[in-house]
Design a protein around this motif. Structure first.
Motif, PDB file in Angstrom:
ATOM      1  N   MET A 100       0.849  -1.179   0.000  1.00 45.81           N
ATOM      2  CA  MET A 100       0.000   0.000   0.000  1.00 45.81           C
ATOM      3  C   MET A 100       0.894   1.241   0.000  1.00 45.81           C
ATOM      4  SD  MET A 100      -3.092  -1.074   2.613  1.00 45.81           S
ATOM      5  CE  MET A 100      -4.195   0.199   1.998  1.00 45.81           C
ATOM      6  N   TYR A 101       0.430   2.232  -0.717  1.00 46.01           N
ATOM      7  CA  TYR A 101       1.183   3.480  -0.790  1.00 46.01           C
ATOM      8  C   TYR A 101       0.242   4.654  -0.583  1.00 46.01           C
ATOM      9  CZ  TYR A 101       3.647   7.466  -2.867  1.00 46.01           C
ATOM     10  OH  TYR A 101       4.206   8.708  -3.080  1.00 46.01           O
ATOM     11  N   GLN A 102       0.586   5.497   0.409  1.00 43.50           N
ATOM     12  CA  GLN A 102      -0.150   6.734   0.665  1.00 43.50           C
ATOM     13  C   GLN A 102       0.611   7.896   0.033  1.00 43.50           C
ATOM     14  OE1 GLN A 102      -0.355   6.914   4.983  1.00 43.50           O
ATOM     15  NE2 GLN A 102      -2.482   6.258   4.962  1.00 43.50           N
ATOM     16  N   PRO A 103       0.138   8.420  -1.095  1.00 44.18           N
ATOM     17  CA  PRO A 103       0.827   9.562  -1.699  1.00 44.18           C
ATOM     18  C   PRO A 103       0.796  10.779  -0.774  1.00 44.18           C
ATOM     19  CG  PRO A 103      -0.716   8.556  -3.242  1.00 44.18           C
ATOM     20  CD  PRO A 103      -1.006   7.964  -1.896  1.00 44.18           C
ATOM     21  N   LEU A 104       1.931  11.422  -0.623  1.00 38.10           N
ATOM     22  CA  LEU A 104       2.047  12.661   0.136  1.00 38.10           C
ATOM     23  C   LEU A 104       2.883  13.637  -0.683  1.00 38.10           C
ATOM     24  CD1 LEU A 104       2.823  11.221   3.703  1.00 38.10           C
ATOM     25  CD2 LEU A 104       0.616  12.060   2.859  1.00 38.10           C
ATOM     26  N   ASN A 105       2.610  14.919  -0.549  1.00 33.08           N
ATOM     27  CA  ASN A 105       3.295  15.912  -1.370  1.00 33.08           C
ATOM     28  C   ASN A 105       4.796  15.936  -1.152  1.00 33.08           C
ATOM     29  OD1 ASN A 105       1.722  17.150  -3.313  1.00 33.08           O
ATOM     30  ND2 ASN A 105       0.690  18.464  -1.823  1.00 33.08           N
ATOM     31  N   ARG A 106       5.239  15.490   0.021  1.00 34.41           N
ATOM     32  CA  ARG A 106       6.681  15.468   0.252  1.00 34.41           C
ATOM     33  C   ARG A 106       7.389  14.520  -0.723  1.00 34.41           C
ATOM     34  NH1 ARG A 106       5.653  12.043   5.677  1.00 34.41           N
ATOM     35  NH2 ARG A 106       4.455  13.910   6.123  1.00 34.41           N
ATOM     36  N   ILE A 136       6.229  -9.015  -5.536  1.00 32.13           N
ATOM     37  CA  ILE A 136       5.032  -8.194  -5.349  1.00 32.13           C
ATOM     38  C   ILE A 136       4.833  -7.373  -6.613  1.00 32.13           C
ATOM     39  CG2 ILE A 136       3.984  -6.325  -4.026  1.00 32.13           C
ATOM     40  CD1 ILE A 136       5.622  -7.280  -1.607  1.00 32.13           C
ATOM     41  N   ASN A 137       3.673  -7.507  -7.223  1.00 29.82           N
ATOM     42  CA  ASN A 137       3.399  -6.794  -8.469  1.00 29.82           C
ATOM     43  C   ASN A 137       2.139  -5.936  -8.392  1.00 29.82           C
ATOM     44  OD1 ASN A 137       5.499  -7.641 -10.448  1.00 29.82           O
ATOM     45  ND2 ASN A 137       4.779  -9.663  -9.864  1.00 29.82           N
ATOM     46  N   VAL A 138       1.585  -5.804  -7.180  1.00 29.54           N
ATOM     47  CA  VAL A 138       0.354  -5.035  -7.014  1.00 29.54           C
ATOM     48  C   VAL A 138       0.566  -3.961  -5.949  1.00 29.54           C
ATOM     49  CG1 VAL A 138      -2.103  -5.105  -6.477  1.00 29.54           C
ATOM     50  CG2 VAL A 138      -1.020  -7.083  -7.563  1.00 29.54           C
ATOM     51  N   LEU A 139       0.216  -2.729  -6.275  1.00 28.42           N
ATOM     52  CA  LEU A 139       0.201  -1.641  -5.307  1.00 28.42           C
ATOM     53  C   LEU A 139      -1.235  -1.197  -5.078  1.00 28.42           C
ATOM     54  CD1 LEU A 139       3.095   0.755  -6.431  1.00 28.42           C
ATOM     55  CD2 LEU A 139       3.076  -0.743  -4.440  1.00 28.42           C
ATOM     56  N   ILE A 140      -1.573  -0.933  -3.826  1.00 25.87           N
ATOM     57  CA  ILE A 140      -2.818  -0.235  -3.518  1.00 25.87           C
ATOM     58  C   ILE A 140      -2.449   1.227  -3.314  1.00 25.87           C
ATOM     59  CG2 ILE A 140      -4.753   0.032  -1.930  1.00 25.87           C
ATOM     60  CD1 ILE A 140      -4.411  -2.904  -1.153  1.00 25.87           C
ATOM     61  N   ILE A 141      -2.924   2.077  -4.211  1.00 23.88           N
ATOM     62  CA  ILE A 141      -2.700   3.518  -4.074  1.00 23.88           C
ATOM     63  C   ILE A 141      -3.846   4.046  -3.234  1.00 23.88           C
ATOM     64  CG2 ILE A 141      -2.365   5.689  -5.308  1.00 23.88           C
ATOM     65  CD1 ILE A 141      -0.254   3.438  -5.805  1.00 23.88           C
ATOM     66  N   GLN A 142      -3.545   4.496  -2.013  1.00 22.27           N
ATOM     67  CA  GLN A 142      -4.615   4.742  -1.050  1.00 22.27           C
ATOM     68  C   GLN A 142      -5.564   5.863  -1.462  1.00 22.27           C
ATOM     69  OE1 GLN A 142      -3.340   3.971   2.817  1.00 22.27           O
ATOM     70  NE2 GLN A 142      -5.261   4.480   3.795  1.00 22.27           N
ATOM     71  N   TRP A 143      -5.045   6.849  -2.171  1.00 23.86           N
ATOM     72  CA  TRP A 143      -5.921   7.927  -2.637  1.00 23.86           C
ATOM     73  C   TRP A 143      -5.257   8.652  -3.808  1.00 23.86           C
ATOM     74  CZ3 TRP A 143      -4.791   8.511   2.906  1.00 23.86           C
ATOM     75  CH2 TRP A 143      -3.548   9.129   3.147  1.00 23.86           C
TER      76      TRP A 143
END
Length: 265
Positions: free
Chosen positions: A1-7, A28-35
């Motif tokens: 899982m990845y939470q995009p942040l502006n930093r 691992i070939n799947v990412l969950i982009i949280q938003w």
């Protein structure tokens, strides 16, 4: 899982590709982009830095569950409202989620083969949906969303032991039956439950629900802060086999992201 942040804008494409290669080395070939949108922040939209990072992942053969709109006030709002107030708030929230989907739709269409489905950034919990009426209402609201999207929908759930395990199992089964893929946080990092209670709940979950393994150790609840676990513990967690789809929260806490994806500004 990845939470995009502006930093993360300062992360170079070369650094990002190195992280992606590390992910794939672990099969691992799947990412969950949280938003794709957090409050008013859009991360540049379909032409911005987040979109470019995801396109790089697609080129390397990766796929995503694409997260849509997340309301920064969700946890405060959802816990302080009555059943009717929850309905009104959630109805508005789902409209915002659909609006983000509409904005990204041309981009999503171009990359459709690399998008498994859509992640709805509302974390469910037995704490905020402690009554059967609240859970039934949320299940119906989610059921109404399924026909609005041309790919599967995913939502996450965390446990506080506010309601018993059979009631949790029933809710997960109901959500699954209406077409929602449910992934459940294991609570290892937040340490909200004892290991014994945590395992009791997780062992009863239906096999078609996924699990999120937390690869951090929480140090503060308000505000939420956490630290990376050491490399040895990370390897122990990621090498454990499961009979269900497994995800890790989150990319920011992975040892190979240290020095690239910052924990704080």
């Amino acid at each position: 899982m990845y939470q995009p942040l502006n930093r993360d804008q300062t992360v170079t494409m070369s650094q990002w590709q190195t992280i992606l290669a590390q992910i794939q080395q672990q099969r691992i070939n799947v990412l969950i982009i949280q938003w794709a949108q957090y409050g008013t922040e859009t991360f540049g939209g379909t032409e911005g830095w987040l979109a470019k990072r995801l396109e790089s992942w697609f080129i390397q053969g990766g796929t995503v569950w694409f997260g849509l709109y997340s309301d920064p006030a969700y946890f405060r709002q959802i816990h302080t409202q009555s059943l009717q107030q929850q309905f009104t708030y959630l109805h508005h929230y789902f409209s915002q989620i659909e609006h983000t989907y509409t904005q990204w739709k041309p981009w999503i269409k171009r990359h459709s083969a690399s998008i498994q489905g859509f992640y709805l950034p509302l974390e469910l919990s037995d704490y905020d949906y402690s009554t059967q009426q609240q859970r039934q209402q949320m299940t119906q609201l989610l059921a109404n969303q399924v026909s609005k999207y041309d790919k599967p929908l995913m939502i996450s759930l965390y446990l506080s032991a506010t309601i018993d395990a059979p009631a949790i199992v029933q809710w997960v089964e109901q959500l699954t039956a209406v077409g929602i893929k449910v992934i459940v946080q294991d609570g290892r990092g937040t340490q909200a439950l004892t290991n014994k209670v945590r395992q009791q709940y997780l062992s009863l979950l239906p096999s078609n629900s996924g699990i999120i393994k937390e690869i951090f150790k929480q140090s503060s609840a308000k505000p939420f802060t956490a630290n990376r676990i050491n490399k040895m513990n990370y390897q122990i967690i990621t090498r454990q086999m499961n009979n269900r789809d497994t995800y890790y929260f989150s990319l920011r806490y992975a040892p190979f992201s240290q020095g690239v994806l910052k924990l704080v500004d």
